[in-house]
Design a protein around this motif. Structure first.
Motif, mmCIF file in Angstrom:
data_model
loop_
_atom_site.group_PDB
_atom_site.id
_atom_site.type_symbol
_atom_site.label_atom_id
_atom_site.label_comp_id
_atom_site.label_asym_id
_atom_site.label_seq_id
_atom_site.Cartn_x
_atom_site.Cartn_y
_atom_site.Cartn_z
ATOM 1 N N ILE A 1 0.763 -1.326 0.034
ATOM 2 C CA ILE A 1 -0.025 0.126 -0.073
ATOM 3 C C ILE A 1 0.930 1.106 -0.180
ATOM 4 O O ILE A 1 0.701 2.174 -0.738
ATOM 5 C CB ILE A 1 -0.938 -0.104 1.235
ATOM 6 C CG1 ILE A 1 -2.172 -1.052 0.975
ATOM 7 C CG2 ILE A 1 -1.609 1.295 1.512
ATOM 8 C CD1 ILE A 1 -2.902 -1.400 2.274
ATOM 9 N N LYS A 2 1.968 1.348 0.877
ATOM 10 C CA LYS A 2 2.925 2.392 0.492
ATOM 11 C C LYS A 2 3.723 2.630 -0.534
ATOM 12 O O LYS A 2 3.770 3.659 -0.998
ATOM 13 C CB LYS A 2 3.821 2.017 2.031
ATOM 14 C CG LYS A 2 3.418 2.513 3.180
ATOM 15 C CD LYS A 2 4.541 2.199 4.271
ATOM 16 C CE LYS A 2 4.100 2.464 5.480
ATOM 17 N NZ LYS A 2 5.124 2.167 6.750
ATOM 18 N N LEU A 3 3.942 1.350 -1.071
ATOM 19 C CA LEU A 3 4.651 1.548 -2.555
ATOM 20 C C LEU A 3 3.488 2.117 -3.420
ATOM 21 O O LEU A 3 3.872 2.922 -4.081
ATOM 22 C CB LEU A 3 4.964 0.122 -2.885
ATOM 23 C CG LEU A 3 6.159 -0.097 -4.078
ATOM 24 C CD1 LEU A 3 7.083 0.647 -3.936
ATOM 25 C CD2 LEU A 3 6.187 -1.496 -4.270
ATOM 26 N N ILE A 4 2.495 1.559 -3.576
ATOM 27 C CA ILE A 4 1.345 2.042 -4.409
ATOM 28 C C ILE A 4 1.102 3.539 -4.401
ATOM 29 O O ILE A 4 1.173 4.459 -5.124
ATOM 30 C CB ILE A 4 0.346 1.116 -4.281
ATOM 31 C CG1 ILE A 4 0.412 -0.024 -4.866
ATOM 32 C CG2 ILE A 4 -1.028 2.104 -5.211
ATOM 33 C CD1 ILE A 4 -0.677 -1.046 -4.663
ATOM 34 N N ASN A 5 0.906 3.934 -3.072
ATOM 35 C CA ASN A 5 0.701 5.351 -2.772
ATOM 36 C C ASN A 5 1.843 6.307 -3.126
ATOM 37 O O ASN A 5 1.637 7.323 -3.864
ATOM 38 C CB ASN A 5 0.558 5.597 -1.095
ATOM 39 C CG ASN A 5 -1.059 5.248 -0.693
ATOM 40 O OD1 ASN A 5 -1.805 5.044 -1.409
ATOM 41 N ND2 ASN A 5 -1.011 4.915 0.668
ATOM 42 N N GLY A 6 3.078 5.867 -2.776
ATOM 43 C CA GLY A 6 4.085 6.550 -3.464
ATOM 44 C C GLY A 6 4.255 6.746 -4.678
ATOM 45 O O GLY A 6 4.532 7.878 -5.351
ATOM 46 N N GLY A 7 4.020 5.632 -5.545
ATOM 47 C CA GLY A 7 4.207 5.539 -6.851
ATOM 48 C C GLY A 7 3.179 6.591 -7.338
ATOM 49 O O GLY A 7 3.469 7.208 -8.706
ATOM 50 N N ILE A 8 1.951 6.528 -6.948
ATOM 51 C CA ILE A 8 1.003 7.273 -7.679
ATOM 52 C C ILE A 8 1.297 8.846 -7.511
ATOM 53 O O ILE A 8 1.144 9.548 -8.297
ATOM 54 C CB ILE A 8 -0.564 6.916 -6.796
ATOM 55 C CG1 ILE A 8 -0.770 5.626 -7.270
ATOM 56 C CG2 ILE A 8 -1.474 8.060 -7.177
ATOM 57 C CD1 ILE A 8 -2.285 4.867 -6.500
ATOM 58 N N ILE A 9 1.741 9.133 -6.273
ATOM 59 C CA ILE A 9 2.122 10.476 -6.111
ATOM 60 C C ILE A 9 3.184 11.025 -6.869
ATOM 61 O O ILE A 9 3.250 12.133 -7.538
ATOM 62 C CB ILE A 9 2.553 10.718 -4.533
ATOM 63 C CG1 ILE A 9 1.274 10.633 -3.726
ATOM 64 C CG2 ILE A 9 2.911 11.935 -4.361
ATOM 65 C CD1 ILE A 9 1.356 10.671 -2.171
ATOM 66 N N LEU B 1 -7.453 5.122 -7.232
ATOM 67 C CA LEU B 1 -6.653 4.187 -6.687
ATOM 68 C C LEU B 1 -6.436 4.330 -5.119
ATOM 69 O O LEU B 1 -6.506 3.648 -4.210
ATOM 70 C CB LEU B 1 -5.199 4.033 -7.189
ATOM 71 C CG LEU B 1 -5.222 3.462 -8.708
ATOM 72 C CD1 LEU B 1 -3.876 3.494 -9.222
ATOM 73 C CD2 LEU B 1 -5.746 2.043 -8.623
ATOM 74 N N GLU B 2 -6.331 5.516 -4.825
ATOM 75 C CA GLU B 2 -6.273 6.007 -3.472
ATOM 76 C C GLU B 2 -7.570 5.550 -2.772
ATOM 77 O O GLU B 2 -7.366 5.098 -1.560
ATOM 78 C CB GLU B 2 -5.948 7.435 -3.266
ATOM 79 C CG GLU B 2 -5.632 7.851 -1.828
ATOM 80 C CD GLU B 2 -4.234 7.269 -1.015
ATOM 81 O OE1 GLU B 2 -4.353 7.198 -0.159
ATOM 82 O OE2 GLU B 2 -3.131 7.193 -1.814
ATOM 83 N N GLY B 3 -8.617 6.061 -3.114
ATOM 84 C CA GLY B 3 -9.908 5.655 -2.656
ATOM 85 C C GLY B 3 -9.880 4.105 -2.441
ATOM 86 O O GLY B 3 -10.526 3.545 -1.381
ATOM 87 N N LEU B 4 -9.638 3.439 -3.558
ATOM 88 C CA LEU B 4 -10.139 1.887 -3.482
ATOM 89 C C LEU B 4 -8.873 1.127 -2.497
ATOM 90 O O LEU B 4 -8.948 0.342 -1.676
ATOM 91 C CB LEU B 4 -9.717 1.266 -4.776
ATOM 92 C CG LEU B 4 -10.624 1.711 -5.934
ATOM 93 C CD1 LEU B 4 -10.239 1.140 -7.221
ATOM 94 C CD2 LEU B 4 -12.053 1.298 -5.461
ATOM 95 N N ILE B 5 -7.610 1.753 -2.053
ATOM 96 C CA ILE B 5 -6.804 1.251 -1.184
ATOM 97 C C ILE B 5 -7.136 1.646 0.077
ATOM 98 O O ILE B 5 -6.845 0.671 1.027
ATOM 99 C CB ILE B 5 -5.212 1.924 -1.623
ATOM 100 C CG1 ILE B 5 -4.805 1.180 -2.806
ATOM 101 C CG2 ILE B 5 -4.382 1.777 -0.492
ATOM 102 C CD1 ILE B 5 -3.318 2.168 -3.223
ATOM 103 N N MET B 6 -7.907 2.704 0.221
ATOM 104 C CA MET B 6 -8.475 2.929 1.589
ATOM 105 C C MET B 6 -9.412 2.179 2.001
ATOM 106 O O MET B 6 -9.785 1.723 3.177
ATOM 107 C CB MET B 6 -9.007 4.493 1.593
ATOM 108 C CG MET B 6 -7.824 5.705 1.822
ATOM 109 S SD MET B 6 -8.344 7.196 1.679
ATOM 110 C CE MET B 6 -9.133 7.385 3.402
#
Length: 152
Positions: free
Chosen positions: A48-56, A101-106
């Motif tokens: 989740i941290k990896l995806i969040n950082g990648g998206i930003i 993606l952020e919403g779905l991850i949350m």
């Protein structure tokens, strides 16, 4: 000596700044992920941290690319509407993907942690993303078409 206008110079500087920030986010993200792996953090939390950082990082990179492409060249000036029709869909598309993606991850994260009462936050993000995408569609429908696409 470089013959750059103030607009081109600032576009290059802002592009460089945003490219650098994007790279720094990726490096920071990788350092955090390796630290979490070493400390035995749950794999799902690491992903989740990896995806969040990648998206930003992707959103910042896309912003730098748009600034460089639209403001950094000495090509003939375009009308404001033409420039917006070319840059907004690309940037807002990236932002919409990042937000959804952020919403779905949350949603996944809150579901795993049994925090169903907090699900209105990710739902609000996803609904806002839908409104943003719909507003982009309305903008594109109501603005005149790009001169280059009419000629082809």
């Amino acid at each position: 000596m470089l013959n750059l206008s103030a607009r081109e110079l600032f576009a290059k500087l802002f592009s460089l700044l945003f490219y650098s920030l994007s790279a720094a986010i990726v490096v920071s993200m990788l350092v955090i992920v390796f630290d979490d792996i070493r400390n035995g953090t749950d794999l799902m939390q690491i992903l989740i941290k990896l995806i969040n950082g990648g998206i930003i990082s992707l959103a910042v990179f896309e912003l730098a690319t748009v600034i460089c492409a639209e403001y950094g060249s000495s090509a003939a000036e375009h009308g404001v509407i033409t420039m917006l029709r070319r840059t907004l869909p690309r940037f807002i598309g990236t932002v919409c993907v990042a937000l959804s993606l952020e919403g779905l991850i949350m949603v996944i994260k809150y579901s795993q942690l049994d925090l169903a009462g907090n699900l209105y936050y990710p739902v609000a993000i996803i609904i806002s993303t839908a409104f943003l995408l719909a507003a982009l569609g309305v903008f594109l429908k109501l603005t005149p078409p790009d001169e280059q696409s009419v000629k082809h």
